[in-house]
Design a protein around this motif. Structure first.
Motif, PDB file in Angstrom:
ATOM      1  N   LYS A   1      -3.298  15.830   8.737  1.00 39.36           N
ATOM      2  CA  LYS A   1      -2.057  15.733   9.508  1.00 39.36           C
ATOM      3  C   LYS A   1      -2.147  14.545  10.470  1.00 39.36           C
ATOM      4  O   LYS A   1      -3.212  14.245  11.012  1.00 39.36           O
ATOM      5  N   SER A   2      -1.005  13.918  10.713  1.00 38.23           N
ATOM      6  CA  SER A   2      -0.959  12.830  11.693  1.00 38.23           C
ATOM      7  C   SER A   2      -0.875  13.447  13.090  1.00 38.23           C
ATOM      8  O   SER A   2      -0.582  14.638  13.247  1.00 38.23           O
ATOM      9  N   LEU A   3      -1.119  12.629  14.093  1.00 39.04           N
ATOM     10  CA  LEU A   3      -0.992  13.116  15.474  1.00 39.04           C
ATOM     11  C   LEU A   3       0.433  13.584  15.752  1.00 39.04           C
ATOM     12  O   LEU A   3       0.637  14.591  16.439  1.00 39.04           O
ATOM     13  N   GLU A   4       1.407  12.881  15.210  1.00 38.87           N
ATOM     14  CA  GLU A   4       2.808  13.268  15.413  1.00 38.87           C
ATOM     15  C   GLU A   4       3.086  14.630  14.786  1.00 38.87           C
ATOM     16  O   GLU A   4       3.780  15.472  15.359  1.00 38.87           O
ATOM     17  N   GLU A   5       2.540  14.869  13.586  1.00 38.26           N
ATOM     18  CA  GLU A   5       2.726  16.161  12.923  1.00 38.26           C
ATOM     19  C   GLU A   5       2.046  17.285  13.712  1.00 38.26           C
ATOM     20  O   GLU A   5       2.595  18.384  13.838  1.00 38.26           O
ATOM     21  N   MET A   6       0.856  17.000  14.257  1.00 39.28           N
ATOM     22  CA  MET A   6       0.163  18.015  15.060  1.00 39.28           C
ATOM     23  C   MET A   6       0.948  18.311  16.337  1.00 39.28           C
ATOM     24  O   MET A   6       1.109  19.470  16.713  1.00 39.28           O
TER      25      MET A   6
ATOM     26  N   ALA B   1       6.555  23.293  18.212  1.00 39.49           N
ATOM     27  CA  ALA B   1       7.284  24.356  17.504  1.00 39.49           C
ATOM     28  C   ALA B   1       6.715  25.732  17.850  1.00 39.49           C
ATOM     29  O   ALA B   1       7.465  26.690  18.077  1.00 39.49           O
ATOM     30  N   GLU B   2       5.389  25.843  17.925  1.00 35.07           N
ATOM     31  CA  GLU B   2       4.779  27.132  18.269  1.00 35.07           C
ATOM     32  C   GLU B   2       5.083  27.511  19.709  1.00 35.07           C
ATOM     33  O   GLU B   2       5.357  28.667  20.018  1.00 35.07           O
TER      34      GLU B   2
END
Length: 91
Positions: free
Chosen positions: A71-76, A82-83
């Motif tokens: 995963k990219s930093l943006e995705e993380m 979201a959580e």
């Protein structure tokens, strides 16, 4: 603390020391707080025991399995956000 601001306490016959409430309140040390006791050239140093043992990245690297592309930093960051929103919505 210097001069009139100095606080004193007494060692009991059982070796116990009561920390002044002003210090306990400032440090947020409540009953049951575990303290590390370290002898130094200047005296005795008290520090709260860390909640978790100190770890290095290599100690935990790969501890959670993941299959697929990294995963990219943006995705993380998006996943964490979201959580947080999901948890906040249920409160």
């Amino acid at each position: 603390m210097a001069g009139a601001d100095q606080l004193t306490t007494t060692v009991s016959t059982k070796g116990q020391v009561i920390l002044p409430s002003a210090i306990r309140q400032r440090r947020e040390w409540r009953a049951g707080t575990r303290l590390l006791v370290e002898e130094t050239p200047e005296g005795v140093l008290l520090r709260p025991v860390p909640a978790f043992p100190e770890t290095r990245p290599e100690d935990v690297f790969g501890s959670l399995p993941h299959h697929g592309e990294p995963k990219s930093l943006e995705e993380m960051d998006a996943g964490v956000l979201a959580e947080a929103r999901r948890r906040h919505a249920r409160d």
